[in-house]
Structures are given as C-alpha cells and as structure tokens.
Design a protein around this motif. Structure first.
Motif, short mmCIF file in Angstrom:
data_model
loop_
_atom_site.label_atom_id
_atom_site.label_comp_id
_atom_site.label_asym_id
_atom_site.label_seq_id
_atom_site.Cartn_x
_atom_site.Cartn_y
_atom_site.Cartn_z
N LYS A 173 42.21 43.34 35.25
CA LYS A 173 41.59 43.51 36.56
C LYS A 173 40.37 42.61 36.75
O LYS A 173 40.05 42.21 37.88
CB LYS A 173 41.21 44.98 36.78
CG LYS A 173 42.42 45.89 36.92
CD LYS A 173 42.02 47.32 37.21
CE LYS A 173 43.23 48.24 37.33
NZ LYS A 173 44.06 47.91 38.49
N LEU A 174 39.69 42.27 35.66
CA LEU A 174 38.53 41.38 35.77
C LEU A 174 38.94 39.93 35.98
O LEU A 174 38.16 39.13 36.48
CB LEU A 174 37.67 41.48 34.51
CG LEU A 174 36.60 42.57 34.48
CD1 LEU A 174 35.79 42.48 33.19
CD2 LEU A 174 35.67 42.49 35.68
N GLN A 175 40.16 39.58 35.57
CA GLN A 175 40.64 38.20 35.70
C GLN A 175 42.09 38.23 36.20
O GLN A 175 43.02 37.89 35.48
CB GLN A 175 40.53 37.46 34.36
CG GLN A 175 39.10 37.28 33.88
CD GLN A 175 39.00 36.45 32.61
OE1 GLN A 175 39.90 36.44 31.77
NE2 GLN A 175 37.89 35.75 32.44
N ARG A 176 42.25 38.65 37.43
CA ARG A 176 43.58 38.86 37.99
C ARG A 176 44.41 37.58 38.07
O ARG A 176 45.64 37.64 38.07
CB ARG A 176 43.47 39.48 39.39
CG ARG A 176 42.81 40.85 39.40
CD ARG A 176 42.66 41.39 40.81
NE ARG A 176 41.91 42.63 40.84
CZ ARG A 176 42.45 43.84 40.73
NH1 ARG A 176 43.75 43.94 40.57
NH2 ARG A 176 41.70 44.92 40.76
N ARG A 177 43.77 36.44 38.18
CA ARG A 177 44.50 35.19 38.38
C ARG A 177 44.89 34.51 37.07
O ARG A 177 45.54 33.47 37.09
CB ARG A 177 43.67 34.23 39.23
CG ARG A 177 43.41 34.76 40.65
CD ARG A 177 42.65 33.74 41.47
NE ARG A 177 42.42 34.23 42.83
CZ ARG A 177 41.77 33.54 43.77
NH1 ARG A 177 41.31 32.33 43.49
NH2 ARG A 177 41.59 34.06 44.98
N ARG A 178 44.46 35.07 35.95
CA ARG A 178 44.78 34.45 34.66
C ARG A 178 45.93 35.20 34.00
O ARG A 178 45.91 36.43 33.88
CB ARG A 178 43.56 34.46 33.74
CG ARG A 178 42.43 33.58 34.23
CD ARG A 178 41.33 33.45 33.20
NE ARG A 178 41.82 32.91 31.92
CZ ARG A 178 41.01 32.51 30.94
NH1 ARG A 178 39.69 32.58 31.09
NH2 ARG A 178 41.51 32.04 29.82
N PRO A 181 44.08 36.76 29.79
CA PRO A 181 42.63 36.86 30.01
C PRO A 181 41.82 36.45 28.79
O PRO A 181 42.32 36.47 27.66
CB PRO A 181 42.43 38.34 30.34
CG PRO A 181 43.55 39.02 29.63
CD PRO A 181 44.72 38.07 29.70
N ALA A 182 40.57 36.13 29.02
CA ALA A 182 39.67 35.80 27.92
C ALA A 182 39.31 37.06 27.14
O ALA A 182 39.26 38.17 27.70
CB ALA A 182 38.40 35.15 28.48
N ALA A 185 36.38 39.07 28.44
CA ALA A 185 36.67 39.87 29.63
C ALA A 185 37.37 41.17 29.25
O ALA A 185 37.11 42.23 29.83
CB ALA A 185 37.53 39.07 30.61
N GLN A 189 35.61 44.72 30.02
CA GLN A 189 36.25 45.72 30.88
C GLN A 189 36.47 47.02 30.13
O GLN A 189 36.29 48.11 30.69
CB GLN A 189 37.59 45.18 31.40
CG GLN A 189 38.29 46.15 32.36
CD GLN A 189 39.50 45.53 33.02
OE1 GLN A 189 39.48 44.38 33.45
NE2 GLN A 189 40.59 46.29 33.10
#
Length: 329
Positions: A173-178, A181-182, A185, A189
């Motif tokens: 949810k913190l990096q929806r476009r990846r 995610p890292a 992140a 979260q």
C-alpha cells in the motif's frame, strides 16, 4: 455517547490498520523467505500479540497492587479463550457470509492445524494445572514456557509449505506502483500499522471499562467477558481480512499461532512475577478453552471440518458467559 462513538471509531481504525498490516506482513514473509503458513503462525501472530504481551508484562512486573497484577493474570487466561472460541467462530461466520460454502473449501494442511492445537492444549493444560498448586521452583517454570514458544517458532520458520508455488501478493500500500516494494517500505508499513493497532486497541479497552458500568455490568465481569475479545480484536480482524481475500489457511494459521504465543509468553511472565493462583472464574475460562480445543481437535482428526462446524466453536464463549452466572450471583 462519546464512549460509544470512540468504540466504533477504534474498531474501524483497528480494521483499517489490520488491512495495512496483513498486506505488509505477507511481503515481509516473502522478504524473509518463510513459508506462507509461517507468515500467519509466526510473523502475524507475534506482531499482533506482542503489544498484549508487553501490557501483561508491565501489569505483572510493575503493578503497584495485587489487583493490577491479577489483571495481567486474567489477560493471560482470557486471550487464549477468546482466540479458541470467538476467533475461530468468526472465521466460520465470515465464510458463511462470503457464500463460499458451495465450493470446496481450501483449509490448507489440516493435519498441521491439528498438531498446532495438540501443542496448544498440552501447554495450556500445564498452565492451568500450575494455577492450582504451589511449590518452591514454580516461578522458574516461566522460562520453560518461553523455551516452548521458541521451539515452536523454530519449527514453523523451518517448515516448508506443501504447496510450493508462491501466492500472488497485492501491491504494498505504501508503494502501489512498484511490483516489488523496497524493504524499508515493507518494514515501515508493518511497524506503522502495528503502532496504530496497539494504540487503537488500548483505547478500545479503556472505552469498554467505561461502557461496562453504564450497561450495569460489574467491573470484574467486564474484564472477563468483554476485555478478552477487545484485546484479541487485531487477530480477529486479520482473520476476517484474510477470509475476505480467499486466504482461509492464513486466517487459521494466524489464530493457531496467536494461541501458541498467548499460551506461553504471558504465562511465563505470570509465573515469574506472580503467585499464579487461578480463582474460580479463571479456572472456568481454562476449562471452556480446553473444551473448545478438544471439540476442534475431534473435528480435525475425524476429517469432518466444515464451515458450519467451525462456526459452532464460537458458541463455547456463550457457554463461558453462562458458567459465570452462578459465580457472580
């Protein structure tokens, strides 16, 4: 009305933060390369049960009065009761509500779930038995409970799931476009969601303490009947979310793993810092918990697990409420 509004607001906050938590903890499990079921039994269980264990530790170790320390002992007994009855029942009710009963239900590894319940009832029976006896080395047995949970965690983390394929995970949810995610992140979260869950759960319990007398319930009865459900609300919310996502085996794993940590870690603190003597209401809670788990074990071992039979487990909490009537009358 303010207390009731805060109750509703806290419940909503817990549910929404649990959605962020389960989303992050699945990615955390992928990062740590642990099995899917271990995500529920260890990572999610530790995350949601850790705040409650800290509260129990503070109550029994730093409580100024015997009553405050007794609250910690009550939490150590009430948590497993709520999980073994209400949490499993909620999974069954959620499955009924989702209309999945017409299709074959993927329960995951039923034998593994039965082994978890066998571990639990063995540890829990010792825990209850120690509450009615007194001897010199009894406090030192608290370390034995910690060792049992450590052994359980090692077994779970080393276990490989029977289905080797990886489930597709929703974007973080913190990096929806990846797509991936890292790590920072995922960790941020997870910890952020846990912080909100902890704060909202504490506020929820405080509101129950205020609402109970308004409803005419004695403080002790509120602590025994309503507080356990409130403290286990994050685990229950996690189960509802995973059932809604079609991940029933994760929901069941989260409850069984939470039961193991609640049977060992708070009990270890209680043995170390209190006389660990259980009064009648707590012995009733222990008896009903074991009845519920025995019913579940019989259902699992006979291969007759179904949505309706799982839903029935929630009725044991009603049995606990009825059994308290003679005590408080």
């Amino acid at each position: 009305m303010i207390h009731f509004a805060l109750l509703i607001g806290c419940a909503v906050a817990i549910y929404l933060s649990c959605e962020w938590f389960v989303n992050a903890v699945e990615w955390l499990g992928r990062r740590l390369k642990v099995g899917t079921v271990a995500v529920g039994t260890v990572l999610a269980a530790i995350g949601t049960a850790l705040p409650e264990s800290v509260v129990t530790f503070v109550a029994v170790a730093f409580g100024d009065t015997p009553e405050q320390r007794d609250l910690g002992v009550g939490a150590a007994m009430g948590g497993p009761l709520a999980l073994a009855t209400v949490a499993y029942g909620v999974i069954g009710w959620s499955l009924l509500a989702s209309r999945r009963r017409g299709a074959p239900q993927d329960w995951g590894d039923v034998d593994k779930l039965a082994k978890d319940q066998t571990w639990f009832i063995a540890v829990f029976a010792v825990k209850v038995g120690l509450g009615v006896v007194a001897f010199a080395i009894k406090p030192w047995l608290g370390f034995l409970f910690f060792a049992v949970y450590a052994a359980y965690c090692v077994r779970e983390m080393r276990r490989q799931d029977s289905d080797s394929g990886e489930d597709e995970l929703a974007p973080l949810k913190l990096q929806r476009r990846r797509a991936t995610p890292a790590t920072w992140a995922v960790v941020a979260q997870t910890l952020g969601a846990l912080a909100v869950i902890f704060a909202a759960s504490r506020l929820f319990v405080l509101q129950l303490d205020a609402v109970g007398p308004m409803l005419g319930l004695p403080a002790t009865l509120t602590a025994l009947l309503l507080a356990p459900i409130a403290t286990e609300l994050p685990e229950i919310m996690n189960a509802v979310i995973w059932v809604r996502q079609g991940k029933t085996k994760l929901a069941l794993a989260n409850v069984s793993g939470s039961m193991m940590i609640q049977a060992t870690v708070p009990s270890g603190f209680g043995l170390l810092f209190t006389p660990w003597r259980l009064d009648s209401p707590l012995l009733i809670a222990g008896g009903v918990t074991m009845l519920a788990v025995v019913y579940l074990l019989i259902t699992l071992r006979s291969g007759r697990l179904s949505v309706r039979r799982l839903s029935i487990v929630g009725a044991f909490y009603g049995l606990f409420a009825v059994a308290l009537v003679p005590v408080f009358s």
